[in-house]
Design a protein around this motif. Structure first.
Motif, PDB file in Angstrom:
ATOM      1  N   GLU A  77       1.210  -0.813  -0.017  1.00  0.00           N
ATOM      2  CA  GLU A  77      -0.289   0.067   0.046  1.00  0.00           C
ATOM      3  C   GLU A  77       0.627   1.057   0.097  1.00  0.00           C
ATOM      4  OE1 GLU A  77      -3.781   2.068   2.989  1.00  0.00           O
ATOM      5  OE2 GLU A  77      -2.778  -0.200   3.170  1.00  0.00           O
ATOM      6  N   GLY A  78       1.637   0.882   1.002  1.00  0.00           N
ATOM      7  CA  GLY A  78       3.170   2.412   0.994  1.00  0.00           C
ATOM      8  C   GLY A  78       3.193   2.649  -0.662  1.00  0.00           C
ATOM      9  N   THR A  79       3.990   1.857  -1.033  1.00  0.00           N
ATOM     10  CA  THR A  79       4.445   1.499  -2.729  1.00  0.00           C
ATOM     11  C   THR A  79       3.529   2.216  -3.341  1.00  0.00           C
ATOM     12  OG1 THR A  79       5.898  -0.325  -2.474  1.00  0.00           O
ATOM     13  CG2 THR A  79       5.436   0.394  -4.341  1.00  0.00           C
ATOM     14  N   ARG A  80       2.107   1.558  -3.663  1.00  0.00           N
ATOM     15  CA  ARG A  80       1.287   2.114  -4.574  1.00  0.00           C
ATOM     16  C   ARG A  80       1.222   3.631  -4.005  1.00  0.00           C
ATOM     17  NH1 ARG A  80      -3.677  -1.604  -3.070  1.00  0.00           N
ATOM     18  NH2 ARG A  80      -1.804  -2.477  -1.665  1.00  0.00           N
ATOM     19  N   ASP A  81       0.885   4.122  -3.125  1.00  0.00           N
ATOM     20  CA  ASP A  81       0.830   5.981  -3.188  1.00  0.00           C
ATOM     21  C   ASP A  81       1.893   6.246  -3.055  1.00  0.00           C
ATOM     22  OD1 ASP A  81      -1.449   4.676  -1.221  1.00  0.00           O
ATOM     23  OD2 ASP A  81      -0.798   5.070   0.634  1.00  0.00           O
ATOM     24  N   SER A  82       2.957   5.747  -2.921  1.00  0.00           N
ATOM     25  CA  SER A  82       4.048   6.657  -3.633  1.00  0.00           C
ATOM     26  C   SER A  82       4.036   6.963  -4.912  1.00  0.00           C
ATOM     27  CB  SER A  82       5.398   5.859  -2.800  1.00  0.00           C
ATOM     28  OG  SER A  82       5.679   4.650  -3.505  1.00  0.00           O
ATOM     29  N   ILE A  83       3.362   6.180  -6.082  1.00  0.00           N
ATOM     30  CA  ILE A  83       3.787   5.871  -7.267  1.00  0.00           C
ATOM     31  C   ILE A  83       2.302   6.489  -7.439  1.00  0.00           C
ATOM     32  CG2 ILE A  83       3.095   3.908  -9.061  1.00  0.00           C
ATOM     33  CD1 ILE A  83       4.942   1.986  -7.654  1.00  0.00           C
ATOM     34  N   TRP A  84       1.575   6.562  -6.383  1.00  0.00           N
ATOM     35  CA  TRP A  84       0.401   7.319  -7.851  1.00  0.00           C
ATOM     36  C   TRP A  84       0.591   8.780  -7.468  1.00  0.00           C
ATOM     37  CZ3 TRP A  84      -3.624   6.893 -10.583  1.00  0.00           C
ATOM     38  CH2 TRP A  84      -4.684   8.283 -10.403  1.00  0.00           C
ATOM     39  N   ASN A  85       1.235   9.032  -5.874  1.00  0.00           N
ATOM     40  CA  ASN A  85       2.089  10.939  -5.507  1.00  0.00           C
ATOM     41  C   ASN A  85       3.023  11.389  -6.948  1.00  0.00           C
ATOM     42  OD1 ASN A  85       0.888  11.050  -3.729  1.00  0.00           O
ATOM     43  ND2 ASN A  85       2.230  10.255  -2.175  1.00  0.00           N
ATOM     44  N   TRP A  86       3.740  10.388  -7.493  1.00  0.00           N
ATOM     45  CA  TRP A  86       4.936  10.365  -8.611  1.00  0.00           C
ATOM     46  C   TRP A  86       3.750  10.763  -9.655  1.00  0.00           C
ATOM     47  CZ3 TRP A  86       7.455   6.477 -11.771  1.00  0.00           C
ATOM     48  CH2 TRP A  86       7.857   7.251 -12.487  1.00  0.00           C
ATOM     49  N   VAL A  87       2.925   9.729 -10.218  1.00  0.00           N
ATOM     50  CA  VAL A  87       1.997   9.806 -11.626  1.00  0.00           C
ATOM     51  C   VAL A  87       1.039  11.624 -11.103  1.00  0.00           C
ATOM     52  CG1 VAL A  87       0.262   8.431 -12.846  1.00  0.00           C
ATOM     53  CG2 VAL A  87       2.140   7.617 -12.599  1.00  0.00           C
ATOM     54  N   CYS A  88       0.707  11.459 -10.371  1.00  0.00           N
ATOM     55  CA  CYS A  88      -0.574  12.858 -10.110  1.00  0.00           C
ATOM     56  C   CYS A  88       0.940  14.235 -10.356  1.00  0.00           C
ATOM     57  CB  CYS A  88      -1.269  12.740  -8.989  1.00  0.00           C
ATOM     58  SG  CYS A  88      -2.630  11.426  -8.932  1.00  0.00           S
ATOM     59  N   SER A  89       2.210  13.925  -9.875  1.00  0.00           N
ATOM     60  CA  SER A  89       2.812  15.106  -9.976  1.00  0.00           C
ATOM     61  C   SER A  89       2.951  16.223 -11.222  1.00  0.00           C
ATOM     62  CB  SER A  89       4.589  14.784  -9.398  1.00  0.00           C
ATOM     63  OG  SER A  89       4.954  14.140 -10.210  1.00  0.00           O
ATOM     64  N   LEU A  90       2.898  17.121 -11.058  1.00  0.00           N
ATOM     65  CA  LEU A  90       3.580  18.067 -12.780  1.00  0.00           C
ATOM     66  C   LEU A  90       4.129  17.992 -13.599  1.00  0.00           C
ATOM     67  CD1 LEU A  90       3.205  21.753 -10.659  1.00  0.00           C
ATOM     68  CD2 LEU A  90       1.218  20.810 -11.900  1.00  0.00           C
ATOM     69  N   GLY A  91       5.281  16.657 -13.082  1.00  0.00           N
ATOM     70  CA  GLY A  91       6.253  16.500 -13.838  1.00  0.00           C
ATOM     71  C   GLY A  91       5.914  15.070 -15.363  1.00  0.00           C
ATOM     72  N   MET A  92       4.794  14.248 -14.478  1.00  0.00           N
ATOM     73  CA  MET A  92       3.931  13.744 -15.179  1.00  0.00           C
ATOM     74  C   MET A  92       2.560  14.299 -15.979  1.00  0.00           C
ATOM     75  SD  MET A  92       5.698  11.653 -15.255  1.00  0.00           S
ATOM     76  CE  MET A  92       5.405   9.658 -15.139  1.00  0.00           C
ATOM     77  N   LEU A  93       2.457  15.496 -16.023  1.00  0.00           N
ATOM     78  CA  LEU A  93       1.163  15.932 -16.664  1.00  0.00           C
ATOM     79  C   LEU A  93       1.710  15.619 -18.282  1.00  0.00           C
ATOM     80  CD1 LEU A  93       0.322  18.904 -15.125  1.00  0.00           C
ATOM     81  CD2 LEU A  93      -0.716  16.571 -14.780  1.00  0.00           C
ATOM     82  N   VAL A  94       0.321  14.826 -18.905  1.00  0.00           N
ATOM     83  CA  VAL A  94       0.700  14.793 -20.104  1.00  0.00           C
ATOM     84  C   VAL A  94       0.764  15.957 -21.238  1.00  0.00           C
ATOM     85  CG1 VAL A  94      -0.233  13.758 -22.320  1.00  0.00           C
ATOM     86  CG2 VAL A  94      -0.773  12.494 -20.311  1.00  0.00           C
ATOM     87  N   VAL A  95       1.171  16.153 -22.297  1.00  0.00           N
ATOM     88  CA  VAL A  95       1.452  17.033 -22.939  1.00  0.00           C
ATOM     89  C   VAL A  95       0.137  17.575 -23.695  1.00  0.00           C
ATOM     90  CG1 VAL A  95       2.749  18.724 -24.898  1.00  0.00           C
ATOM     91  CG2 VAL A  95       3.967  17.603 -22.957  1.00  0.00           C
ATOM     92  N   THR A  96      -0.838  18.433 -23.763  1.00  0.00           N
ATOM     93  CA  THR A  96      -1.986  18.613 -25.081  1.00  0.00           C
ATOM     94  C   THR A  96      -1.562  20.206 -25.650  1.00  0.00           C
ATOM     95  OG1 THR A  96      -3.060  20.371 -23.213  1.00  0.00           O
ATOM     96  CG2 THR A  96      -3.511  17.508 -23.355  1.00  0.00           C
ATOM     97  N   TYR A  97      -1.135  19.471 -27.299  1.00  0.00           N
ATOM     98  CA  TYR A  97      -1.206  20.809 -27.405  1.00  0.00           C
ATOM     99  C   TYR A  97      -2.640  21.350 -28.742  1.00  0.00           C
ATOM    100  CZ  TYR A  97       3.400  19.516 -27.451  1.00  0.00           C
ATOM    101  OH  TYR A  97       4.816  18.994 -27.007  1.00  0.00           O
ATOM    102  N   PRO A  98      -2.747  22.645 -28.865  1.00  0.00           N
ATOM    103  CA  PRO A  98      -3.988  23.406 -29.311  1.00  0.00           C
ATOM    104  C   PRO A  98      -3.839  22.873 -30.834  1.00  0.00           C
ATOM    105  CG  PRO A  98      -2.094  24.836 -29.157  1.00  0.00           C
ATOM    106  CD  PRO A  98      -1.878  23.511 -28.676  1.00  0.00           C
ATOM    107  N   LYS A  99      -2.747  22.385 -31.623  1.00  0.00           N
ATOM    108  CA  LYS A  99      -3.179  21.619 -32.545  1.00  0.00           C
ATOM    109  C   LYS A  99      -2.330  20.923 -32.723  1.00  0.00           C
ATOM    110  CE  LYS A  99      -3.503  26.761 -34.970  1.00  0.00           C
ATOM    111  NZ  LYS A  99      -2.611  27.206 -35.928  1.00  0.00           N
TER     112      LYS A  99
END
Length: 155
Positions: A106-128
């Motif tokens: 559970e602790g590992t799942r929490d740390s992975i989820w916090n990493w995935v939800c961090s700003l560095g992992m946001l998917v880039v969305t392009y307007p075009k």
């Protein structure tokens, strides 16, 4: 005399190494496993430093007991399904080609989820879509469908 021939004794000068050996005086070979106290200390330092990626990888390494080459080659898509992290995983080892199953705590799942939800992992969305296609031309050997999923901002 050796078989009718006289053996000459040639004395060559002793060859001395120019540099000291890199492992002279060091302990080589298999090291002792980490003690629970040391594991907790490493986790605490990573949490204090707010290094989410390294904390997630360290916790996953402790849970899975995988080699580092297999651990680093894991993809986030294999760890995360929808809005949660998998509880059990199966990975094929690169060295032996044998599958390994492990349970993610559970602790590992929490740390992975916090990493995935961090700003560095946001998917880039392009307007075009032309911007995406321009980036995909830089990746000529990657299939386009998979490459669109890999466009991720790294800090």
């Amino acid at each position: 005399m050796d078989g009718g021939y006289l053996m000459s004794k040639i004395h060559l000068p002793a060859v001395k190494p120019k540099r000291r050996a890199w492992n002279k005086g060091r302990i080589v070979g298999q090291k002792l496993p980490l003690l629970p106290k040391q594991v907790w200390a490493i986790q605490a330092r990573l949490e204090l430093a707010e290094d989410l990626r390294d904390l997630a990888l360290f916790n996953l390494a402790i849970d899975s007991k995988l080699r580092s080459c297999n651990l680093v080659s894991l993809k986030v898509v294999a760890l995360v399904v929808g809005d949660h992290v998998r509880e059990r995983m199966s990975v094929i080892r690169s060295k032996t080609q044998w599958p390994v199953q492990f349970e993610v705590s559970e602790g590992t799942r929490d740390s992975i989820w916090n990493w995935v939800c961090s700003l560095g992992m946001l998917v880039v969305t392009y307007p075009k879509t032309s911007h995406v296609n321009a980036l995909l031309r830089l990746l000529p050997y990657t299939p386009r469908k998979r490459a669109k999923q890999r466009l991720i901002v790294r800090p």
